[in-house]
Design a protein around this motif. Structure first.
Motif, PDB file in Angstrom:
ATOM      1  N   ARG A 112      10.983  29.793  24.282  1.00  0.00           N
ATOM      2  CA  ARG A 112       9.796  29.176  23.684  1.00  0.00           C
ATOM      3  C   ARG A 112       9.283  30.133  22.619  1.00  0.00           C
ATOM      4  O   ARG A 112       9.080  31.317  22.883  1.00  0.00           O
ATOM      5  N   ILE A 113       9.094  29.629  21.410  1.00  0.00           N
ATOM      6  CA  ILE A 113       8.555  30.450  20.329  1.00  0.00           C
ATOM      7  C   ILE A 113       7.037  30.318  20.360  1.00  0.00           C
ATOM      8  O   ILE A 113       6.499  29.218  20.440  1.00  0.00           O
ATOM      9  N   ARG A 114       6.360  31.455  20.313  1.00  0.00           N
ATOM     10  CA  ARG A 114       4.899  31.473  20.385  1.00  0.00           C
ATOM     11  C   ARG A 114       4.379  32.645  19.565  1.00  0.00           C
ATOM     12  O   ARG A 114       5.133  33.535  19.172  1.00  0.00           O
ATOM     13  N   ARG A 115       3.089  32.633  19.328  1.00  0.00           N
ATOM     14  CA  ARG A 115       2.450  33.769  18.648  1.00  0.00           C
ATOM     15  C   ARG A 115       2.442  34.983  19.574  1.00  0.00           C
ATOM     16  O   ARG A 115       2.261  34.849  20.785  1.00  0.00           O
ATOM     17  N   VAL A 116       2.619  36.139  18.980  1.00  0.00           N
ATOM     18  CA  VAL A 116       2.517  37.387  19.735  1.00  0.00           C
ATOM     19  C   VAL A 116       1.035  37.708  19.862  1.00  0.00           C
ATOM     20  O   VAL A 116       0.274  37.592  18.899  1.00  0.00           O
ATOM     21  N   GLU A 117       0.636  38.120  21.056  1.00  0.00           N
ATOM     22  CA  GLU A 117      -0.767  38.403  21.343  1.00  0.00           C
ATOM     23  C   GLU A 117      -0.949  39.877  21.698  1.00  0.00           C
ATOM     24  O   GLU A 117       0.008  40.580  22.006  1.00  0.00           O
ATOM     25  N   ARG A 118      -2.193  40.287  21.687  1.00  0.00           N
ATOM     26  CA  ARG A 118      -2.530  41.679  22.023  1.00  0.00           C
ATOM     27  C   ARG A 118      -2.008  42.061  23.410  1.00  0.00           C
ATOM     28  O   ARG A 118      -1.586  43.188  23.642  1.00  0.00           O
ATOM     29  N   ALA A 119      -2.007  41.110  24.328  1.00  0.00           N
ATOM     30  CA  ALA A 119      -1.525  41.367  25.689  1.00  0.00           C
ATOM     31  C   ALA A 119      -0.025  41.691  25.715  1.00  0.00           C
ATOM     32  O   ALA A 119       0.479  42.206  26.712  1.00  0.00           O
ATOM     33  N   ASP A 120       0.688  41.424  24.620  1.00  0.00           N
ATOM     34  CA  ASP A 120       2.122  41.706  24.525  1.00  0.00           C
ATOM     35  C   ASP A 120       2.421  43.125  24.052  1.00  0.00           C
ATOM     36  O   ASP A 120       3.587  43.484  23.876  1.00  0.00           O
ATOM     37  N   ALA A 121       1.395  43.932  23.839  1.00  0.00           N
ATOM     38  CA  ALA A 121       1.570  45.239  23.200  1.00  0.00           C
ATOM     39  C   ALA A 121       2.616  46.112  23.890  1.00  0.00           C
ATOM     40  O   ALA A 121       3.461  46.722  23.221  1.00  0.00           O
TER      41      ALA A 121
END
Length: 159
Positions: free
Chosen positions: A4-13
Motif C-alpha cells: 500500500r502506498i501512503r504518505r510517510v509520517e513523523r511516526a515513521d522516523a
C-alpha cells in the motif's frame, strides 16, 4: 504480500532512519524526525512510503520545481530506498510509478533522478523504467553552503 502506498509520517522516523542507513546514509531516528518535519512543511515536496502488511519497506521523495525556460515544472526523485529484503519484488517500481503520477498531477513535464556512479543496480533499475542517462549532455555542479553533519559529528561521505 500486499503493498500500500501512503504518505510517510513523523511516526515513521525510526524506520526511515533504518532505510537511509541501508542506502548508505547513517541516520538516527531523531535526525529522521527532524527531516520529516522539513518535508511535511514544504508544499512542493512529497514523501511516499510503501507499506507491506504494516511495515514501511520503501520510501520515495519527490520535489517539484518550476522551470523558467519552459512553461511547466519538473519533478526530481530526490531519494528512493527499498529495504534490502524487498528489493526485486516490485516495491521500487510501484513507488516510482506513484511518484510519477503525482508529478504529472503537479504539472511536471519530466522527471530527473541522480544516482552515484557506483550504484550500478540502481542505474539498471532506472533504465528499465525508461530513464535515460543524460550526463553526457549536461554537467552537474554542486557546492555545499554549510557542512552537513553526520551522527557523532563526523563529516558524511558524499555519495
Amino acid at each position: 504480500m500486499t503493498i500500500r502506498i501512503r504518505r510517510v509520517e513523523r511516526a515513521d522516523a525510526a524506520r526511515v532512519a533504518e532505510l537511509l542507513g541501508q542506502l548508505g546514509y547513517p541516520t538516527t531516528a531523531a535526525e529522521a524526525e527532524e527531516r520529516l518535519d522539513c518535508w511535511s512543511d514544504d508544499p512542493a515536496s512529497l514523501l511516499l512510503g510503501a507499506d507491506a502488511d504494516g511495515l514501511l519497506v520503501g520510501v520515495a521523495a519527490l520535489h517539484v520545481t518550476p522551470i523558467l525556460e519552459l512553461t511547466g515544472r519538473f519533478g526530481r526523485l530526490v531519494a528512493l530506498v527499498v529495504d534490502a529484503r524487498y528489493r526485486g519484488t516490485g516495491v521500487g517500481r510501484t513507488l516510482v510509478e506513484e511518484i510519477e503520477r503525482q508529478a504529472r498531477q503537479a504539472g511536471c513535464l519530466f522527471m530527473e533522478v541522480t544516482s552515484s556512479r557506483h550504484r550500478d543496480a540502481a542505474h539498471r533499475f532506472y533504465q528499465g523504467l525508461g530513464y535515460q542517462e543524460t550526463s553526457a549532455r549536461k554537467a552537474r555542479f554542486t557546492r555545499f553552503l554549510s557542512a552537513p553533519s553526520a551522527p557523532g559529528g563526523a563529516e558524511p561521505e558524499r555519495k
